[in-house]
Design a protein around this motif. Structure first.
Motif, short mmCIF file in Angstrom:
data_model
loop_
_atom_site.label_atom_id
_atom_site.label_comp_id
_atom_site.label_asym_id
_atom_site.label_seq_id
_atom_site.Cartn_x
_atom_site.Cartn_y
_atom_site.Cartn_z
N HIS A 131 -69.37 -88.49 11.44
CA HIS A 131 -70.68 -88.83 11.16
C HIS A 131 -71.39 -88.65 9.66
N ALA A 132 -70.73 -87.59 9.00
CA ALA A 132 -71.46 -87.52 7.63
C ALA A 132 -71.22 -88.96 6.68
N GLN A 133 -70.05 -89.51 6.92
CA GLN A 133 -69.89 -90.81 6.13
C GLN A 133 -71.05 -91.98 6.40
N PHE A 134 -71.85 -91.93 7.49
CA PHE A 134 -72.84 -92.76 7.87
C PHE A 134 -74.15 -92.34 7.53
N GLY A 135 -74.44 -90.84 6.93
CA GLY A 135 -75.80 -90.49 6.36
C GLY A 135 -76.48 -89.99 7.31
N PHE A 136 -77.59 -89.49 7.25
CA PHE A 136 -78.35 -88.93 8.09
C PHE A 136 -78.97 -89.23 9.42
N GLY B 42 -72.28 -97.06 11.72
CA GLY B 42 -72.23 -95.82 12.72
C GLY B 42 -73.18 -94.79 12.78
N GLU B 43 -73.10 -93.89 13.28
CA GLU B 43 -74.36 -92.89 13.45
C GLU B 43 -74.38 -91.77 12.60
N GLY B 44 -75.50 -91.36 12.25
CA GLY B 44 -75.84 -90.42 11.22
C GLY B 44 -75.73 -89.27 11.89
N PHE B 45 -75.84 -88.10 11.22
CA PHE B 45 -75.73 -86.83 11.89
C PHE B 45 -77.07 -86.27 12.31
N GLU B 46 -78.22 -86.70 12.34
CA GLU B 46 -79.45 -86.07 12.65
C GLU B 46 -79.53 -85.20 14.16
N TYR B 47 -78.60 -85.98 15.02
CA TYR B 47 -78.60 -85.49 16.43
C TYR B 47 -77.72 -84.15 16.18
N HIS B 48 -76.61 -84.34 15.69
CA HIS B 48 -75.89 -83.27 15.36
C HIS B 48 -76.62 -81.89 14.87
N LEU B 49 -77.57 -82.17 13.78
CA LEU B 49 -78.09 -81.18 13.43
C LEU B 49 -79.23 -80.46 14.14
#
Length: 162
Positions: A114-119, A129-136
């Motif tokens: 997910h990092a490659q797709f931004g926040f 793709g999906e960013g990483f805000e959910y993961h955070l």
């Protein structure tokens, strides 16, 4: 070895277990673990059972081992905890370990996918793709339960109350 040393040695595993399960009677960890369980269960059910529009076990394992390149055992280490972990969180059993496991799992998902797709999440469907805000957010809630324990109304608390 002295009898005192033998007593310390015999009680060491119990002491470690007590530290892992220990928690107080506060409600904040209860809110964190139940929210985390409610949010993660559908994701685990997608991966293992194919519910909620997911690809199920075969599709998920194929993606994780093929496209992501994880070894089979590591891919299992994604699918199984994400399905069974929410049940443990709901019961408040092994909460610190489950929380820490979700922190590691989501950090791995960010690093590998997910990092490659931004926040930001891909709300509009326009991004690649999906960013990483959910993961955070999952990492934050996972840290709360890993650090605070299960809180009130938990099996962890019941097991360590004497």
């Amino acid at each position: 070895m002295t009898s005192q040393a033998l007593t310390r040695e015999a009680s060491a595993p119990s002491s470690v277990v007590n530290r892992l399960l220990s928690t107080d009677a506060s409600l904040a960890p209860v809110a964190a673990r139940l929210t985390l369980a409610a949010v993660l269960f559908p994701h685990g059910a997608q991966k293992l059972l194919g519910w909620f529009g997911g690809y199920g076990y075969e599709g998920t394992m194929g993606f994780l081992t093929g496209q992501v390149g994880l070894p089979y055992v590591a891919a299992l280490g994604v699918v199984l905890p994400e399905f069974f972990g929410p049940f443990l969180l709901a019961l408040g059993l092994g909460t610190r370990l489950v929380g820490a496991g979700f922190v590691a799992l989501m950090a791995g998902a960010v690093a590998t996918v997910h990092a490659q797709f931004g926040f930001f999440m891909n709300w509009s469907g326009q991004a690649a793709g999906e960013g990483f805000e959910y993961h955070l957010l999952v990492i934050g809630l996972g840290l709360v339960v890993a650090l605070a324990g299960a809180g009130r109304w938990s099996l962890d608390r019941k097991l360590t109350d004497r």
